[in-house]
Design a protein around this motif. Structure first.
Motif, PDB file in Angstrom:
ATOM      1  N   ASP A 223      65.978  17.326  76.366  1.00  0.00           N
ATOM      2  CA  ASP A 223      65.655  15.637  76.294  1.00  0.00           C
ATOM      3  C   ASP A 223      64.415  15.373  77.232  1.00  0.00           C
ATOM      4  OD1 ASP A 223      68.096  15.577  74.828  1.00  0.00           O
ATOM      5  OD2 ASP A 223      69.159  14.548  76.321  1.00  0.00           O
ATOM      6  N   GLY A 224      64.299  16.038  78.394  1.00  0.00           N
ATOM      7  CA  GLY A 224      62.979  15.896  79.228  1.00  0.00           C
ATOM      8  C   GLY A 224      61.939  16.141  78.343  1.00  0.00           C
ATOM      9  N   MET A 225      61.636  17.276  77.364  1.00  0.00           N
ATOM     10  CA  MET A 225      60.745  17.667  76.637  1.00  0.00           C
ATOM     11  C   MET A 225      60.614  16.755  75.450  1.00  0.00           C
ATOM     12  SD  MET A 225      58.190  19.768  76.105  1.00  0.00           S
ATOM     13  CE  MET A 225      58.354  21.128  77.235  1.00  0.00           C
ATOM     14  N   LEU A 226      61.595  16.254  75.099  1.00  0.00           N
ATOM     15  CA  LEU A 226      61.632  15.351  73.719  1.00  0.00           C
ATOM     16  C   LEU A 226      60.616  13.893  74.501  1.00  0.00           C
ATOM     17  CD1 LEU A 226      64.866  15.520  72.120  1.00  0.00           C
ATOM     18  CD2 LEU A 226      62.559  15.986  71.212  1.00  0.00           C
ATOM     19  N   GLN A 227      61.187  13.507  75.725  1.00  0.00           N
ATOM     20  CA  GLN A 227      60.594  12.355  76.382  1.00  0.00           C
ATOM     21  C   GLN A 227      59.323  12.452  76.808  1.00  0.00           C
ATOM     22  OE1 GLN A 227      63.974  11.276  79.094  1.00  0.00           O
ATOM     23  NE2 GLN A 227      65.221  11.127  77.418  1.00  0.00           N
ATOM     24  N   SER A 228      58.603  13.708  76.818  1.00  0.00           N
ATOM     25  CA  SER A 228      57.469  13.999  77.353  1.00  0.00           C
ATOM     26  C   SER A 228      56.136  13.665  76.717  1.00  0.00           C
ATOM     27  CB  SER A 228      57.038  15.391  77.896  1.00  0.00           C
ATOM     28  OG  SER A 228      57.157  16.192  76.586  1.00  0.00           O
ATOM     29  N   GLY A 229      56.395  13.148  75.398  1.00  0.00           N
ATOM     30  CA  GLY A 229      55.310  12.893  74.440  1.00  0.00           C
ATOM     31  C   GLY A 229      55.137  13.954  73.674  1.00  0.00           C
ATOM     32  N   MET A 230      55.973  15.069  73.582  1.00  0.00           N
ATOM     33  CA  MET A 230      55.961  16.278  72.912  1.00  0.00           C
ATOM     34  C   MET A 230      55.700  16.086  71.306  1.00  0.00           C
ATOM     35  SD  MET A 230      58.840  17.884  71.325  1.00  0.00           S
ATOM     36  CE  MET A 230      58.864  18.846  69.967  1.00  0.00           C
ATOM     37  N   GLU A 231      56.193  15.154  70.837  1.00  0.00           N
ATOM     38  CA  GLU A 231      56.290  14.914  69.403  1.00  0.00           C
ATOM     39  C   GLU A 231      54.875  14.484  68.837  1.00  0.00           C
ATOM     40  OE1 GLU A 231      58.280  12.106  65.892  1.00  0.00           O
ATOM     41  OE2 GLU A 231      59.496  12.284  67.599  1.00  0.00           O
ATOM     42  N   SER A 232      54.319  13.348  69.737  1.00  0.00           N
ATOM     43  CA  SER A 232      53.146  13.063  69.339  1.00  0.00           C
ATOM     44  C   SER A 232      51.988  14.090  69.376  1.00  0.00           C
ATOM     45  CB  SER A 232      52.530  11.866  69.915  1.00  0.00           C
ATOM     46  OG  SER A 232      52.698  11.973  71.465  1.00  0.00           O
ATOM     47  N   GLY A 233      52.130  15.011  70.633  1.00  0.00           N
ATOM     48  CA  GLY A 233      51.009  15.738  71.034  1.00  0.00           C
ATOM     49  C   GLY A 233      51.133  16.835  69.908  1.00  0.00           C
ATOM     50  N   LEU A 234      52.437  17.432  69.509  1.00  0.00           N
ATOM     51  CA  LEU A 234      52.677  18.421  68.358  1.00  0.00           C
ATOM     52  C   LEU A 234      52.108  17.993  67.158  1.00  0.00           C
ATOM     53  CD1 LEU A 234      53.979  20.919  67.599  1.00  0.00           C
ATOM     54  CD2 LEU A 234      55.919  19.506  66.805  1.00  0.00           C
ATOM     55  N   ASN A 235      52.191  16.598  66.632  1.00  0.00           N
ATOM     56  CA  ASN A 235      51.758  16.109  65.408  1.00  0.00           C
ATOM     57  C   ASN A 235      50.012  16.184  65.433  1.00  0.00           C
ATOM     58  OD1 ASN A 235      53.946  15.787  63.670  1.00  0.00           O
ATOM     59  ND2 ASN A 235      54.660  14.031  64.971  1.00  0.00           N
ATOM     60  N   GLU A 236      49.462  15.513  66.664  1.00  0.00           N
ATOM     61  CA  GLU A 236      47.980  15.781  66.826  1.00  0.00           C
ATOM     62  C   GLU A 236      47.560  17.170  66.686  1.00  0.00           C
ATOM     63  OE1 GLU A 236      46.549  13.641  70.417  1.00  0.00           O
ATOM     64  OE2 GLU A 236      48.449  12.162  70.183  1.00  0.00           O
ATOM     65  N   SER A 237      48.405  18.089  67.232  1.00  0.00           N
ATOM     66  CA  SER A 237      47.804  19.464  67.200  1.00  0.00           C
ATOM     67  C   SER A 237      47.834  19.737  65.484  1.00  0.00           C
ATOM     68  CB  SER A 237      48.563  20.420  68.064  1.00  0.00           C
ATOM     69  OG  SER A 237      48.490  20.139  69.344  1.00  0.00           O
ATOM     70  N   TYR A 238      48.765  19.518  65.075  1.00  0.00           N
ATOM     71  CA  TYR A 238      49.226  19.996  63.599  1.00  0.00           C
ATOM     72  C   TYR A 238      48.110  19.347  62.670  1.00  0.00           C
ATOM     73  CZ  TYR A 238      53.622  22.486  64.261  1.00  0.00           C
ATOM     74  OH  TYR A 238      54.544  23.483  64.553  1.00  0.00           O
ATOM     75  N   ARG A 239      47.506  18.105  63.031  1.00  0.00           N
ATOM     76  CA  ARG A 239      46.758  17.497  62.158  1.00  0.00           C
ATOM     77  C   ARG A 239      45.295  18.239  62.581  1.00  0.00           C
ATOM     78  NH1 ARG A 239      49.824  13.165  62.937  1.00  0.00           N
ATOM     79  NH2 ARG A 239      49.165  12.155  64.811  1.00  0.00           N
ATOM     80  N   ALA A 240      45.100  18.851  63.894  1.00  0.00           N
ATOM     81  CA  ALA A 240      44.014  19.281  63.987  1.00  0.00           C
ATOM     82  C   ALA A 240      44.062  20.872  63.239  1.00  0.00           C
ATOM     83  CB  ALA A 240      43.767  19.816  65.496  1.00  0.00           C
ATOM     84  N   LEU A 241      45.242  21.422  63.120  1.00  0.00           N
ATOM     85  CA  LEU A 241      45.463  22.725  62.383  1.00  0.00           C
ATOM     86  C   LEU A 241      45.040  22.542  60.852  1.00  0.00           C
ATOM     87  CD1 LEU A 241      46.122  25.703  61.943  1.00  0.00           C
ATOM     88  CD2 LEU A 241      48.555  24.856  62.061  1.00  0.00           C
ATOM     89  N   ASP A 242      45.618  21.197  60.347  1.00  0.00           N
ATOM     90  CA  ASP A 242      45.194  20.951  59.097  1.00  0.00           C
ATOM     91  C   ASP A 242      43.571  20.892  58.687  1.00  0.00           C
ATOM     92  OD1 ASP A 242      47.971  20.306  58.033  1.00  0.00           O
ATOM     93  OD2 ASP A 242      47.596  18.235  58.596  1.00  0.00           O
ATOM     94  N   ALA A 243      43.084  20.369  59.991  1.00  0.00           N
ATOM     95  CA  ALA A 243      41.402  20.278  59.443  1.00  0.00           C
ATOM     96  C   ALA A 243      40.975  21.790  59.618  1.00  0.00           C
ATOM     97  CB  ALA A 243      40.871  19.567  60.790  1.00  0.00           C
ATOM     98  N   LEU A 244      41.415  22.465  60.706  1.00  0.00           N
ATOM     99  CA  LEU A 244      40.896  23.906  60.501  1.00  0.00           C
ATOM    100  C   LEU A 244      41.236  24.687  59.535  1.00  0.00           C
ATOM    101  CD1 LEU A 244      39.624  26.577  62.230  1.00  0.00           C
ATOM    102  CD2 LEU A 244      42.232  26.752  62.946  1.00  0.00           C
ATOM    103  N   LEU A 245      42.404  24.756  58.851  1.00  0.00           N
ATOM    104  CA  LEU A 245      42.683  25.347  57.571  1.00  0.00           C
ATOM    105  C   LEU A 245      41.915  24.611  56.522  1.00  0.00           C
ATOM    106  CD1 LEU A 245      46.632  25.551  58.129  1.00  0.00           C
ATOM    107  CD2 LEU A 245      44.846  27.177  58.205  1.00  0.00           C
ATOM    108  N   ALA A 246      41.633  23.474  56.330  1.00  0.00           N
ATOM    109  CA  ALA A 246      40.851  22.812  55.343  1.00  0.00           C
ATOM    110  C   ALA A 246      39.356  23.593  55.175  1.00  0.00           C
ATOM    111  CB  ALA A 246      41.056  21.332  55.577  1.00  0.00           C
ATOM    112  N   LYS A 247      38.734  24.153  56.353  1.00  0.00           N
ATOM    113  CA  LYS A 247      37.548  24.647  56.321  1.00  0.00           C
ATOM    114  C   LYS A 247      37.374  25.855  55.539  1.00  0.00           C
ATOM    115  CE  LYS A 247      36.383  23.015  61.066  1.00  0.00           C
ATOM    116  NZ  LYS A 247      36.089  23.293  62.446  1.00  0.00           N
ATOM    117  N   GLY A 248      38.686  26.238  55.339  1.00  0.00           N
ATOM    118  CA  GLY A 248      38.795  27.589  54.477  1.00  0.00           C
ATOM    119  C   GLY A 248      38.183  28.901  55.387  1.00  0.00           C
TER     120      GLY A 248
END
Length: 159
Positions: A134-159
């Motif tokens: 629960d501490g991890m869930l309340q730490s902002g983990m979800e927003s940070g994870l989704n921001e990282s995954y969007r950065a991964l999307d951008a990297l993968l889109a570069k080919g």
């Protein structure tokens, strides 16, 4: 039932000490794997696209990693050890965030080839207690994870 790629991961808590994360990426499994396994790619997305200093990177069973993310004048340290690496299939590692020192999770990450040029990444994180989870869930983990995954999307889109 239709499947579509979203910009947010599906995050559930099926058991009292677990966080289950699923995300589909529009790239073949080899490319998604490389983005996790090759440090020069990992640093481009892992810290939400922020600067990440790699203090240690030993991508092998028993190897140690440590990253420090820099964001808006703050630093965030993360580290752990690799327990299992099955190329293009699975990474099992410990994970500790400096913001919750001494609270070590076990992350089991699977890479699933969907057969259509897309890859599903499933991460199951197990904590020692429900309070740690629960501490991890309340730490902002979800927003940070989704921001990282969007950065991964951008990297993968570069080919």
């Amino acid at each position: 039932m239709s499947t579509q790629t979203t910009t947010d991961a599906t995050i559930t808590t099926p058991l009292e000490r677990e966080i289950h994360v699923e995300r589909v990426f529009d790239a073949p499994r080899e490319r998604v794997w490389a983005a996790y396994a090759r440090i020069e790619q990992l640093v481009q997305w892992w810290g939400r696209g922020n600067r990440v200093d790699v203090e240690r990177w030993e991508f092998r069973k028993g190897g140690h990693y440590r990253f420090v993310e820099h964001s808006e004048g703050e630093t965030y340290g993360f580290e752990g050890r690799f327990r299992e690496i099955t190329p293009q299939e699975r990474i099992v590692q410990t994970f500790e965030w400096d913001g919750m020192p001494g609270h070590v999770a076990i992350d089991d990450v699977s890479f699933i080839d969907l057969g259509d040029g897309r890859t599903k990444v499933v991460t199951v994180s197990q904590y020692h207690t429900p309070q740690e989870r629960d501490g991890m869930l309340q730490s902002g983990m979800e927003s940070g994870l989704n921001e990282s995954y969007r950065a991964l999307d951008a990297l993968l889109a570069k080919g």
